[in-house]
Design a protein around this motif. Structure first.
Motif, PDB file in Angstrom:
ATOM      1  N   ILE A  82       0.723  -1.725   0.106  1.00  0.00           N
ATOM      2  CA  ILE A  82       0.194   0.125  -0.253  1.00  0.00           C
ATOM      3  C   ILE A  82       0.459   1.161   0.119  1.00  0.00           C
ATOM      4  CG2 ILE A  82      -1.647   0.890   1.031  1.00  0.00           C
ATOM      5  CD1 ILE A  82      -2.364  -1.064   2.282  1.00  0.00           C
ATOM      6  N   ILE A  83       0.567   2.147  -0.604  1.00  0.00           N
ATOM      7  CA  ILE A  83       1.553   3.658  -1.717  1.00  0.00           C
ATOM      8  C   ILE A  83       0.531   4.564  -0.455  1.00  0.00           C
ATOM      9  CG2 ILE A  83       2.728   4.859  -2.499  1.00  0.00           C
ATOM     10  CD1 ILE A  83       4.401   2.452  -1.974  1.00  0.00           C
ATOM     11  N   GLY A  84       0.328   5.607  -0.276  1.00  0.00           N
ATOM     12  CA  GLY A  84       0.444   6.347   0.494  1.00  0.00           C
ATOM     13  C   GLY A  84      -1.226   7.071  -0.103  1.00  0.00           C
ATOM     14  N   ARG A  85      -1.974   6.411  -1.142  1.00  0.00           N
ATOM     15  CA  ARG A  85      -3.253   6.948  -1.137  1.00  0.00           C
ATOM     16  C   ARG A  85      -4.315   6.464  -1.400  1.00  0.00           C
ATOM     17  NH1 ARG A  85       0.729   9.366  -1.856  1.00  0.00           N
ATOM     18  NH2 ARG A  85       1.913  11.264  -3.777  1.00  0.00           N
ATOM     19  N   TYR A  86      -5.488   6.791  -0.580  1.00  0.00           N
ATOM     20  CA  TYR A  86      -6.605   6.353  -0.084  1.00  0.00           C
ATOM     21  C   TYR A  86      -8.109   7.001  -0.168  1.00  0.00           C
ATOM     22  CZ  TYR A  86      -3.354   4.385   3.162  1.00  0.00           C
ATOM     23  OH  TYR A  86      -2.086   3.831   3.588  1.00  0.00           O
ATOM     24  N   ILE A  87      -8.639   6.383  -1.153  1.00  0.00           N
ATOM     25  CA  ILE A  87      -9.869   6.272  -1.125  1.00  0.00           C
ATOM     26  C   ILE A  87     -10.670   6.099  -0.745  1.00  0.00           C
ATOM     27  CG2 ILE A  87     -12.193   7.231  -2.837  1.00  0.00           C
ATOM     28  CD1 ILE A  87      -9.454   8.541  -4.182  1.00  0.00           C
ATOM     29  N   PHE A  88     -11.956   6.386   0.438  1.00  0.00           N
ATOM     30  CA  PHE A  88     -12.327   6.119   1.880  1.00  0.00           C
ATOM     31  C   PHE A  88     -13.525   6.181   1.455  1.00  0.00           C
ATOM     32  CE2 PHE A  88      -8.048   6.353   4.435  1.00  0.00           C
ATOM     33  CZ  PHE A  88      -7.838   4.525   4.125  1.00  0.00           C
ATOM     34  N   THR A  89     -14.468   5.666   1.996  1.00  0.00           N
ATOM     35  CA  THR A  89     -16.024   5.325   2.224  1.00  0.00           C
ATOM     36  C   THR A  89     -16.310   5.734   3.310  1.00  0.00           C
ATOM     37  OG1 THR A  89     -16.740   3.827   2.484  1.00  0.00           O
ATOM     38  CG2 THR A  89     -17.026   3.758   0.165  1.00  0.00           C
ATOM     39  N   ASN A  90     -17.083   6.751   3.070  1.00  0.00           N
ATOM     40  CA  ASN A  90     -17.034   7.396   5.035  1.00  0.00           C
ATOM     41  C   ASN A  90     -17.047   6.469   6.220  1.00  0.00           C
ATOM     42  OD1 ASN A  90     -19.053   9.282   7.592  1.00  0.00           O
ATOM     43  ND2 ASN A  90     -17.601  10.425   6.628  1.00  0.00           N
ATOM     44  N   ASP A  91     -17.957   5.377   6.207  1.00  0.00           N
ATOM     45  CA  ASP A  91     -18.124   4.451   7.067  1.00  0.00           C
ATOM     46  C   ASP A  91     -16.274   3.438   6.932  1.00  0.00           C
ATOM     47  OD1 ASP A  91     -17.161   2.211   4.521  1.00  0.00           O
ATOM     48  OD2 ASP A  91     -18.708   1.633   5.335  1.00  0.00           O
ATOM     49  N   ILE A  92     -15.537   4.440   6.849  1.00  0.00           N
ATOM     50  CA  ILE A  92     -14.112   3.711   8.061  1.00  0.00           C
ATOM     51  C   ILE A  92     -13.821   4.492   8.428  1.00  0.00           C
ATOM     52  CG2 ILE A  92     -12.502   5.959   6.511  1.00  0.00           C
ATOM     53  CD1 ILE A  92     -11.293   2.486   6.711  1.00  0.00           C
ATOM     54  N   PHE A  93     -14.523   5.494   8.850  1.00  0.00           N
ATOM     55  CA  PHE A  93     -14.974   6.220  11.016  1.00  0.00           C
ATOM     56  C   PHE A  93     -15.348   5.257  11.597  1.00  0.00           C
ATOM     57  CE2 PHE A  93     -14.463   9.513   8.155  1.00  0.00           C
ATOM     58  CZ  PHE A  93     -13.287  10.723   8.045  1.00  0.00           C
ATOM     59  N   LYS A  94     -15.772   4.409  11.115  1.00  0.00           N
ATOM     60  CA  LYS A  94     -16.960   3.857  11.816  1.00  0.00           C
ATOM     61  C   LYS A  94     -16.256   2.434  12.518  1.00  0.00           C
ATOM     62  CE  LYS A  94     -19.480  -0.168  10.396  1.00  0.00           C
ATOM     63  NZ  LYS A  94     -20.628  -0.710   8.713  1.00  0.00           N
ATOM     64  N   TYR A  95     -15.159   1.782  10.923  1.00  0.00           N
ATOM     65  CA  TYR A  95     -13.844   0.597  11.594  1.00  0.00           C
ATOM     66  C   TYR A  95     -13.184   1.246  12.206  1.00  0.00           C
ATOM     67  CZ  TYR A  95     -16.834  -1.925   7.922  1.00  0.00           C
ATOM     68  OH  TYR A  95     -17.987  -1.871   7.257  1.00  0.00           O
ATOM     69  N   ILE A  96     -13.068   2.297  12.169  1.00  0.00           N
ATOM     70  CA  ILE A  96     -11.501   2.838  12.679  1.00  0.00           C
ATOM     71  C   ILE A  96     -11.723   2.837  14.616  1.00  0.00           C
ATOM     72  CG2 ILE A  96      -9.950   5.125  13.108  1.00  0.00           C
ATOM     73  CD1 ILE A  96     -10.130   5.801  10.889  1.00  0.00           C
ATOM     74  N   LYS A  97     -13.105   3.566  14.354  1.00  0.00           N
ATOM     75  CA  LYS A  97     -13.540   3.470  16.523  1.00  0.00           C
ATOM     76  C   LYS A  97     -13.102   2.150  16.407  1.00  0.00           C
ATOM     77  CE  LYS A  97     -15.955   7.392  14.983  1.00  0.00           C
ATOM     78  NZ  LYS A  97     -17.817   7.772  15.244  1.00  0.00           N
ATOM     79  N   GLN A  98     -13.764   0.705  15.534  1.00  0.00           N
ATOM     80  CA  GLN A  98     -13.858  -0.712  16.522  1.00  0.00           C
ATOM     81  C   GLN A  98     -12.340  -1.134  16.069  1.00  0.00           C
ATOM     82  OE1 GLN A  98     -15.804  -2.550  14.151  1.00  0.00           O
ATOM     83  NE2 GLN A  98     -18.111  -1.482  13.997  1.00  0.00           N
TER      84      GLN A  98
END
Ligand code: G1P
Length: 266
Positions: free
Chosen positions: A181-197
């Motif tokens: 993984i190289i430092g470019r990401y597109i995230f859908t907003n639910d990534i925040f839910k997964y980070i919190k878990q």
């Protein structure tokens, strides 16, 4: 067609210990490739892709970055404070309120990508077609594997992969592949839910790769294997390589340097 991604987050709160002593008083992302700070490349790449709303996640030590962008009137730049270093996942989580429900992109300024085509634009296009997260991928040499997030994936076409799982900084023998993984990401907003878990992972920090893994077990996550040239400016010799690579592409800026390199007869 306007881009479906309007906002970008640039994590820039890292302490830059590999660059000590200069990072005692200069933020790592202000260190230059030739004469341009690495964070300027990240912001310019976003601007070129039609994204002009940027949040830079800083630590209290990063006033030099704020000063640098004071007069960048064509970009909307917000600064978000990460109170203490707690990993990339935690840095991205700090931007949740600012992102405000949208999909968004993340650029790590350590990863400089130079090329004719735009990696971010290709990734946005994959996101727009599938409404999924998209990670930038590149095949790396064995010795780089223990320093990066490595993916196990299923190849869909010449440049697109479906991510099965990511392993953060594995030992070479535990790595599922050489695709990093190289430092470019597109995230859908639910990534925040997964980070919190996510609980503390590699290095005792909240790793974005763990959150991506949780997401990938529930829905598709794509990878885009980009053809452009990549430099890792996150260590002193990588930064120097990037400066030389950049100068060789802009010979008008560096005739003296090019003469010097040729004279070395290595
Ligand atoms: C971060 C990510 C890693 C990724 C890398 C790309 O690591 O955690 O998965 O491969 O960026 O540069 P860092 O370089 O912050 O240690």
């Amino acid at each position: 067609m306007g881009s479906s991604i309007k906002k970008a987050v640039i994590p820039a709160a890292g302490l830059g210990t590999r660059f000590l002593p200069v990072t005692r008083s200069v933020s790592k992302v202000m260190l230059p490739v030739f004469n341009i700070p690495t964070i300027d490349f990240a912001v310019a790449e976003l601007k070129k892709s039609g994204i002009n709303s940027v949040a830079i996640v800083v630590s209290t030590l990063n006033y030099d970055i704020q000063k640098y962008f004071e007069s960048a009137s064509d970009m909307q730049i917000e600064f978000i404070l990460q109170k203490e270093p707690n990993g990339l996942g935690d840095a991205i989580l700090q931007s949740e309120k600012w992102v405000d429900g949208e999909s968004f992109c993340v650029i790590l300024p350590d990863d400089l990508i130079i090329g004719e085509t735009s990696t971010i634009e290709q990734m946005i296009s994959i996101h727009s077609s599938n409404n999924t997260a998209v990670l930038a991928l590149k095949s790396v040499e064995d010795e780089r594997v223990p320093f990066l997030g490595i993916v196990e994936s299923q190849q869909i076409d010449i440049s697109t992969h479906r991510i099965i799982k990511c392993v953060e900084k594995p030992k070479l023998e535990d790595a599922p592949s050489n695709l990093a993984i190289i430092g470019r990401y597109i995230f859908t907003n639910d990534i925040f839910k997964y980070i919190k878990q996510t609980t503390k992972g590699a290095l005792g920090e909240i790793q974005i790769t763990d959150a991506i893994n949780a997401q990938a077990t529930e829905k598709d996550v794509y990878g885009y294997q980009f053809p452009e040239e990549h430099f890792d400016t996150g260590n002193p010799s990588g930064l120097l390589e990037a400066s030389i690579g950049y100068a060789l592409k802009h010979p008008e800026k560096a005739p003296g340097l090019i003469r010097f390199i040729k004279s070395l007869n290595l």
